[in-house]
Structure formats: C-alpha cells, structure tokens
Scaffold this motif. Structure first.
Motif, PDB file in Angstrom:
ATOM      1  N   ALA A   1      21.851  -6.994  13.087  1.00  0.00           N
ATOM      2  CA  ALA A   1      21.571  -6.029  14.143  1.00  0.00           C
ATOM      3  C   ALA A   1      22.160  -4.674  13.782  1.00  0.00           C
ATOM      4  O   ALA A   1      23.284  -4.583  13.283  1.00  0.00           O
ATOM      5  N   GLY A   2      21.384  -3.614  14.021  1.00  0.00           N
ATOM      6  CA  GLY A   2      21.872  -2.265  13.785  1.00  0.00           C
ATOM      7  C   GLY A   2      21.705  -1.768  12.367  1.00  0.00           C
ATOM      8  O   GLY A   2      22.093  -0.634  12.066  1.00  0.00           O
ATOM      9  N   LEU A   3      21.113  -2.593  11.485  1.00  0.00           N
ATOM     10  CA  LEU A   3      20.965  -2.189  10.081  1.00  0.00           C
ATOM     11  C   LEU A   3      19.497  -2.138   9.686  1.00  0.00           C
ATOM     12  O   LEU A   3      18.670  -2.903  10.177  1.00  0.00           O
ATOM     13  N   ARG A   4      19.201  -1.241   8.771  1.00  0.00           N
ATOM     14  CA  ARG A   4      17.847  -1.053   8.255  1.00  0.00           C
ATOM     15  C   ARG A   4      17.916  -0.915   6.744  1.00  0.00           C
ATOM     16  O   ARG A   4      18.864  -0.324   6.203  1.00  0.00           O
ATOM     17  N   SER A   5      16.944  -1.468   6.038  1.00  0.00           N
ATOM     18  CA  SER A   5      16.932  -1.415   4.573  1.00  0.00           C
ATOM     19  C   SER A   5      15.562  -1.002   4.063  1.00  0.00           C
ATOM     20  O   SER A   5      14.545  -1.228   4.720  1.00  0.00           O
ATOM     21  N   ALA A   6      15.566  -0.417   2.868  1.00  0.00           N
ATOM     22  CA  ALA A   6      14.327  -0.095   2.160  1.00  0.00           C
ATOM     23  C   ALA A   6      14.460  -0.616   0.738  1.00  0.00           C
ATOM     24  O   ALA A   6      15.558  -0.678   0.186  1.00  0.00           O
TER      25      ALA A   6
ATOM     26  N   ALA B   1       0.824  -1.212   0.000  1.00  0.00           N
ATOM     27  CA  ALA B   1       0.000   0.000   0.000  1.00  0.00           C
ATOM     28  C   ALA B   1       0.860   1.265   0.000  1.00  0.00           C
ATOM     29  O   ALA B   1       0.498   2.263  -0.633  1.00  0.00           O
ATOM     30  N   GLN B   2       2.004   1.243   0.694  1.00  0.00           N
ATOM     31  CA  GLN B   2       2.837   2.435   0.755  1.00  0.00           C
ATOM     32  C   GLN B   2       3.790   2.554  -0.428  1.00  0.00           C
ATOM     33  O   GLN B   2       4.392   3.607  -0.654  1.00  0.00           O
ATOM     34  N   GLY B   3       3.908   1.476  -1.217  1.00  0.00           N
ATOM     35  CA  GLY B   3       4.706   1.537  -2.437  1.00  0.00           C
ATOM     36  C   GLY B   3       6.166   1.176  -2.281  1.00  0.00           C
ATOM     37  O   GLY B   3       6.926   1.202  -3.247  1.00  0.00           O
ATOM     38  N   TRP B   4       6.588   0.792  -1.082  1.00  0.00           N
ATOM     39  CA  TRP B   4       7.965   0.361  -0.845  1.00  0.00           C
ATOM     40  C   TRP B   4       7.995  -0.521   0.404  1.00  0.00           C
ATOM     41  O   TRP B   4       7.062  -0.530   1.191  1.00  0.00           O
ATOM     42  N   SER B   5       9.066  -1.279   0.547  1.00  0.00           N
ATOM     43  CA  SER B   5       9.185  -2.227   1.657  1.00  0.00           C
ATOM     44  C   SER B   5      10.375  -1.866   2.533  1.00  0.00           C
ATOM     45  O   SER B   5      11.280  -1.123   2.118  1.00  0.00           O
ATOM     46  N   GLU B   6      10.382  -2.410   3.723  1.00  0.00           N
ATOM     47  CA  GLU B   6      11.501  -2.155   4.624  1.00  0.00           C
ATOM     48  C   GLU B   6      11.724  -3.331   5.564  1.00  0.00           C
ATOM     49  O   GLU B   6      10.839  -4.160   5.773  1.00  0.00           O
ATOM     50  N   GLU B   7      12.920  -3.392   6.077  1.00  0.00           N
ATOM     51  CA  GLU B   7      13.240  -4.335   7.150  1.00  0.00           C
ATOM     52  C   GLU B   7      14.136  -3.602   8.131  1.00  0.00           C
ATOM     53  O   GLU B   7      15.006  -2.828   7.729  1.00  0.00           O
ATOM     54  N   ILE B   8      13.904  -3.841   9.402  1.00  0.00           N
ATOM     55  CA  ILE B   8      14.714  -3.227  10.454  1.00  0.00           C
ATOM     56  C   ILE B   8      15.321  -4.330  11.299  1.00  0.00           C
ATOM     57  O   ILE B   8      14.612  -5.061  11.998  1.00  0.00           O
ATOM     58  N   GLU B   9      16.633  -4.496  11.164  1.00  0.00           N
ATOM     59  CA  GLU B   9      17.403  -5.476  11.937  1.00  0.00           C
ATOM     60  C   GLU B   9      16.900  -6.899  11.764  1.00  0.00           C
ATOM     61  O   GLU B   9      16.934  -7.694  12.697  1.00  0.00           O
ATOM     62  N   LEU B  10      16.426  -7.237  10.559  1.00  0.00           N
ATOM     63  CA  LEU B  10      16.045  -8.622  10.270  1.00  0.00           C
ATOM     64  C   LEU B  10      17.221  -9.409   9.688  1.00  0.00           C
ATOM     65  O   LEU B  10      17.319 -10.612   9.884  1.00  0.00           O
TER      66      LEU B  10
ATOM     67  N   SER C   1      17.232  -1.490  -3.721  1.00  0.00           N
ATOM     68  CA  SER C   1      17.261  -1.376  -2.262  1.00  0.00           C
ATOM     69  C   SER C   1      18.548  -0.732  -1.795  1.00  0.00           C
ATOM     70  O   SER C   1      19.547  -0.672  -2.526  1.00  0.00           O
ATOM     71  N   CYS C   2      18.526  -0.240  -0.567  1.00  0.00           N
ATOM     72  CA  CYS C   2      19.737   0.275   0.071  1.00  0.00           C
ATOM     73  C   CYS C   2      19.645  -0.013   1.562  1.00  0.00           C
ATOM     74  O   CYS C   2      18.562  -0.276   2.100  1.00  0.00           O
ATOM     75  N   THR C   3      20.786   0.015   2.221  1.00  0.00           N
ATOM     76  CA  THR C   3      20.876  -0.321   3.647  1.00  0.00           C
ATOM     77  C   THR C   3      21.666   0.761   4.374  1.00  0.00           C
ATOM     78  O   THR C   3      22.675   1.243   3.857  1.00  0.00           O
ATOM     79  N   TRP C   4      21.208   1.140   5.553  1.00  0.00           N
ATOM     80  CA  TRP C   4      21.932   2.120   6.340  1.00  0.00           C
ATOM     81  C   TRP C   4      21.862   1.739   7.819  1.00  0.00           C
ATOM     82  O   TRP C   4      21.138   0.830   8.203  1.00  0.00           O
TER      83      TRP C   4
END
Length: 257
Positions: A205-210, A193-202, A226-229
């Motif tokens: 640990a300490g990393l997030r991606s979209a 629904a929002q048009g993009w996906s994400e994961e937080i520390e999956l 995708s990118c990770t920060w």
C-alpha cells in the motif's frame, strides 16, 4: 576424498560426482570415480543412474565411462548468462540511479516470480525513497511487480498461460491485481504497447513501481529495470523518471547484442 553431508549423504555424493566430472575432459569409468572420491560402488552406481536419467550425466557405452550431460551444461549456461547480464547492467544501473535520483533494480523471471539480481542506490537519499522489500535475491510474484510485468508482457501467450495455469497462481498481497490469465493479458497488452509496465499498490500500500524490459540478441525478454516510489507523492514529471528507466533498459539491450 568426498565429504559427506550428515543430513543428506546422497545429495552430497551426487554433487561430488558432478564436480569431479566438471574438472575432467572426456569420459571417466565408474570404478575410477568411486576410487577417486572414496565412494561405495553400490551407492555410486545408484546415484549415477539417477543423474543419467535426469540428464546431468551421460553414459558412453563405447568408452564405458561417464561425462557431464546436457542438464548440467544448461545450468552452466544460465549462470554464464546471468553473470554477463550483471556485468553489462551494473554501470548502467549506476547511471540511471544517479540521473533519476532513485534506487533502481535489475530483475529476471524465475518461473512466475521476479528475482532481483542487482540494486543500485542514487548518490544522495531521495524523499521519493520508501522502505523496499525488493532486496537482491528476493522473490516476488511476477504478475504483481512492474519488473516482472515488463518481461511477462513480451512472452508468447502460450508461455504466459503455462506460467499461470491455475487460479491459485494469482496471489494478491493488497487485495488488488489480476485474478485470471485474461485479466493479466489485458493489462500486459496495454503495457507492451506503451513500452513499459507499472503497478500501483499491488506489492505494498502506498507504493508505485515502473519497469522497462531488456532483450537479448534474439529479441527475447531476459530481464527488466525498475524503480519504486511513494504513490501519493506528486512527481514533477513522472515521464522523466520512466524515461530514464526505458533508456537504461535499451542501453543494456544494446550491450547484450
């Protein structure tokens, strides 16, 4: 003359036969294949039988010969699609990486895994950049990566359930993540629904991606950017970074149509 693998001669001979048929038009008699490749007729007929049963070769009774089958052409089509996808995507990845100031990946699904095809670094090293496991050729569980989830979110429910038909399919790397198809579908519905996906520390640990999905001319999801920060690093405007990804994915979609 065919070269034979010392560890698996049957596999080597099968590949020799497929390569031989790929270079010829029409059908070729089994005796001609055996003669040109220097293969024993008994083992060659056995290999041809297996290849034909699997659809990699076909036997044409009227011509009394063999030719490549539909399974071989499907492999060729998949390679052609990926080659086109990479060619169309590479300049867009460079643009997105430069604009966002972060490394950008192009990934596709391989079963229930994410396969990374391309990786583009920004012109200058960014403090956002963490050490990444998402190298080209690496496979990671799709339900844990933003790249994979961006594609999964647009698959039909039946296809998603086929990919995750067993409880053991829901592996976890950090103790987090969906544990059932229902959990995954709930998360994917919101991301679609929002048009993009994400994961937080999956993944780590300490990393997030979209991730943002890419579609072919039939509106089927074929890949994602995708990118990770670092998840603990406050961005001035996370939506700006995600906006670059979404815009890049849309541009690749446009080029594929």
């Amino acid at each position: 003359m065919a070269t034979e693998s010392s560890t698996s001669p049957a596999v080597g001979r099968a590949l020799d036969i497929l390569s031989y048929l790929a270079e010829r038009t029409g059908t070729v008699a089994a005796s001609t294949i055996a003669r040109d490749l220097g293969l024993p007729r008994s083992s060659m007929y056995h290999i041809l039988t297996v290849l034909t049963e699997r659809g990699f070769t076909v036997y044409v009774p009227e011509a009394r010969g063999y030719a490549l089958g539909p399974a071989a052409y499907r492999l060729t089509s998949a390679f052609t699609l990926h080659d086109q996808l990479e060619r169309m995507s590479r300049p867009v990845l460079r643009t997105v990486a430069a604009a966002a100031g972060i490394t950008v990946h192009l990934g596709i699904l391989r079963g229930a895994s994410t396969l990374y095809l391309l990786k583009e670094h920004p012109p200058r090293q960014s403090e956002l950049e963490p050490p990444l496991v998402t190298a080209v050729g690496v496979l990671l569980p799709a339900h844990l990566t933003a790249n994979g989830r961006a594609i999964l979110a647009h698959l039909p429910s039946a296809q998603l359930r086929a990919l995750y038909s067993r409880p053991g399919d829901f592996v976890s790397r950090t103790g987090r993540g969906p544990r059932s198809v229902e959990d995954l579908q709930t998360a994917l519905a919101l991301e679609k629904a929002q048009g993009w996906s994400e994961e937080i520390e999956l993944i780590a640990a300490g990393l997030r991606s979209a991730g943002a999905p890419i579609f072919d001319l039939h509106d089927q999801p074929v890949a994602a950017l995708s990118c990770t920060w670092r998840s603990r690093m406050a961005l001035r405007d996370p939506s700006e970074l995600i906006g670059h990804l979404v815009a890049g994915a849309r541009e690749i979609t446009r080029r594929l149509r």
